[in-house]
Design an enzyme around this catalytic site. Sequence first.
Site, PDB file in Angstrom:
ATOM      1  N   GLN A  93      -2.620  31.928  76.984  1.00 45.26           N
ATOM      2  CA  GLN A  93      -2.072  31.186  75.851  1.00 45.26           C
ATOM      3  C   GLN A  93      -3.022  30.049  75.492  1.00 45.26           C
ATOM      4  OE1 GLN A  93       1.613  29.964  77.770  1.00 45.26           O
ATOM      5  NE2 GLN A  93       2.744  31.313  76.394  1.00 45.26           N
ATOM      6  N   HIS A 122       0.891  20.912  75.272  1.00 46.20           N
ATOM      7  CA  HIS A 122       2.184  20.244  75.240  1.00 46.20           C
ATOM      8  C   HIS A 122       1.976  18.836  74.759  1.00 46.20           C
ATOM      9  CE1 HIS A 122       2.841  23.696  77.878  1.00 46.20           C
ATOM     10  NE2 HIS A 122       3.987  23.735  77.236  1.00 46.20           N
ATOM     11  N   CYS A 176       4.067  25.019  80.919  1.00 44.75           N
ATOM     12  CA  CYS A 176       4.741  23.736  80.705  1.00 44.75           C
ATOM     13  C   CYS A 176       5.143  23.012  81.979  1.00 44.75           C
ATOM     14  CB  CYS A 176       5.890  23.844  79.720  1.00 44.75           C
ATOM     15  SG  CYS A 176       6.835  25.352  79.772  1.00 44.75           S
ATOM     16  N   ASP A 192      -2.432  27.119  74.917  1.00 49.06           N
ATOM     17  CA  ASP A 192      -1.246  26.302  75.073  1.00 49.06           C
ATOM     18  C   ASP A 192      -1.567  24.812  74.975  1.00 49.06           C
ATOM     19  OD1 ASP A 192       1.421  26.082  75.430  1.00 49.06           O
ATOM     20  OD2 ASP A 192       1.450  26.710  77.531  1.00 49.06           O
ATOM     21  N   ARG A 216       3.567  37.717  83.165  1.00 46.20           N
ATOM     22  CA  ARG A 216       4.983  38.000  82.986  1.00 46.20           C
ATOM     23  C   ARG A 216       5.228  39.471  83.257  1.00 46.20           C
ATOM     24  NH1 ARG A 216       5.897  34.544  77.397  1.00 46.20           N
ATOM     25  NH2 ARG A 216       5.232  32.559  78.307  1.00 46.20           N
ATOM     26  N   HIS A 227       6.010  22.167  72.527  1.00 48.47           N
ATOM     27  CA  HIS A 227       5.168  23.237  73.063  1.00 48.47           C
ATOM     28  C   HIS A 227       4.520  23.881  71.848  1.00 48.47           C
ATOM     29  CE1 HIS A 227       7.905  23.777  76.745  1.00 48.47           C
ATOM     30  NE2 HIS A 227       8.626  23.035  75.929  1.00 48.47           N
ATOM     31  N   LYS A 239      12.357  27.094  67.831  1.00 51.22           N
ATOM     32  CA  LYS A 239      10.935  27.182  67.551  1.00 51.22           C
ATOM     33  C   LYS A 239      10.646  27.609  66.120  1.00 51.22           C
ATOM     34  CE  LYS A 239      10.860  31.591  69.951  1.00 51.22           C
ATOM     35  NZ  LYS A 239       9.962  32.614  70.410  1.00 51.22           N
TER      36      LYS A 239
END
Length: 646
Positions: A384, A388, A337, A386, A366, A518, A472
């Site tokens: 991910q 946004h 992000c 991912d 991570r 997200h 979320k």
Amino acid sequence: MINITLPDGSVRQFESGVTAMDVAMSISEGLARNVLSAKVNGKVMDAMRPINADSDVQLLTWNDDEGKATMWHSSAHLMAEAVEQLYPGVKFGIGPDIENGFYYDIDFGDYNISDADFQKIENKMLELAREKQTYNREEVSKSDAKQYFTKKGDEYKLELIDELEDGQITFYKSGSFTDLCRGPHLPDTSPIKAVKVLSLAGAYWRGDEKRKQLTRLYGITFPKKKELDEYLEKLEEAKKRDHRKLGKELELFTFSQNVGQGLPLWLPNGAMVRERLEQFLKKVQKDAGYYPVITPHIGNVNLYKTSGHYDKYGADSFQPIKTPIEGEEFFLKPMNCPHHCEIYKSRPVSYKDLPLRLAEFGTVYRYEQSGELHGLTRVRGFTQDDAHIFCTPGQVKDEFKAVMAIVMKIFKALDFKDFIVQISLRDQEDRSKYIGSDENWDKAERAIMEVAEESGLDTIIEYGEAAFYGPKMDFMVKDALGRKWQLGTIQVDYNLPERFQLEYTGSDNEKHRPVMIHRAPFGSMERFVAVLIEHTSGKFPLWLTPEQAIILPISEKYQKYAEKVLKFLNNSEIRARIDDRSEKTGRKIRDAELKRIPFMLIVGEKEEENNTVSVRKQGEGDLGSFEMQQFVELIEKEIETALDTN
RNA sequence: GCCAUUGUAGCUCAGGGGUAGAGCACUUCCUUGGUAAGGAAGAGGUCAUGAGUUCAAAUCUCAUCAAUGGCUCCA
């Protein structure tokens, strides 16, 4: 006299003080033998508790979840009694029933218990159960309760008692064991006929890692030996679907100590599956108005100071890497992000540009605690799916719904039916874990709740499960062994746009702050593939599987014809190969079955003559003779049906 | 990170203070076979890594690394 109403609506009269067991006896002795506890006016309690007023009574047996829970909770007491007799002086934490069985947290003092002790405990439990010990409920005053456990020297129970109100405290006694307990319990131990101590694990007292670690003993009991055997067999079956086992067998992925813990290596077969999933989602996203972006794997430390990740996770991340001359610090990116926010800021944005949907299969790193790593489901480096979505406050709901539609589309295409939709909100007590104003949080939480309501999906709400920057909606599924994992996630975020000072120019020619959503429908490619492996036991849907068909020539004489078939399939975009080993057909079939190849095409004299193939479907058997084009259509149709998500 | 268990051939596992074992997979040869394992021969291991005890360690001890079951954590 009081009226007892049974679930079928019939009403019977009894003397006040009647027990559920008496009620059962009045119906039939056989039923009474099976009663484990009872639900009285909606509340589960001991079958031996007197009922003093008109009540609805439902008798609970092994066929009811609550009945099982009663049995398992009582079994926890039985295990505690056995442990106390075998290892005098142990202290007890808590011992509840769980979804499959029960556990008891025990402080064994200096004794080092191991699974070698299980058999002994099981035998003792059975021995005690055969004594038909009754479970006796007793109301005790707070001071008496404290006195009992002070004398016994059990500080854990004392701590629990401290938090209870006087007048609400009950003990249950069974055999030589007395426990602080709310109940309910079985009338006696006789239904416990089969016991298994399953495993042991360290468990922090009260779930607090700063406190002492007790030993948690897990167990399960059944009213029949046969049911225990069936349960254990089911566990074995589930282990066969474990993605770590199948990942090895089907050569999907591997790990290497030389690369590092939690860093998966995707083998060709696994990479093919993953790439197809990515292509599928890319197409869906293109149709839904997403733009692809690509960002680097590292980012300046300052980026994460701005986003708040540094404060929150900086100490628990892989530590920054530095440039040799300037000493600048960079983090491996733990999220995409912040990078995407910078893309947003790369040019002025008008309200006409919104919603702006930036998508990236972004690999993040991570630092997960070593004990947490687990196959592909919990790793240190993962990708991910991912994206946004930057939008105006007014667009949030529609965008959120559109994302939900994408998640549903994917779940449908992959035949995922068993999932839980969880709404993760702030911790109601501790708000220090979160960034941003209450006002922003309220807005975001309200938006998610409204969308959930309108969607008509069954949802559960979990407080304290929100991300630190926003609430979320998570899509959870269970793995082969019943462990819950989060896959897809959609998060509404008013906070990062503020931290990054994101703006757009509205129709009023004023600057406004966008809202960020997200979202990752798969969640992580690693975890998703892991769960997919377990749900399908390695039999991927036809459109995903690395090899769709294998051609098995009866003998070398038909190699030429096999090649002709292969060429035809390849021209029709079907992934296939020839098993040209000098093996018998039975052997080739067996190997192909074990490799979960969906279709086996057997070709020999007959087929060559008629220009056909003999089709065998994995797990099903012979489908008979097909013309090549016919077979291609069969495959195309199956894929079309699977991907027809409308 | 914490507690417990485990680490022997590519895989699944047996063994265990005195020269390293099996089945499958692999290679070669024989076999040309019609719907879940054809036959023979061969090759393959510093017994996770490092230290210690011992005349001698894969085996016993300790440390490290990794895996497994949980706990805590999970942007």
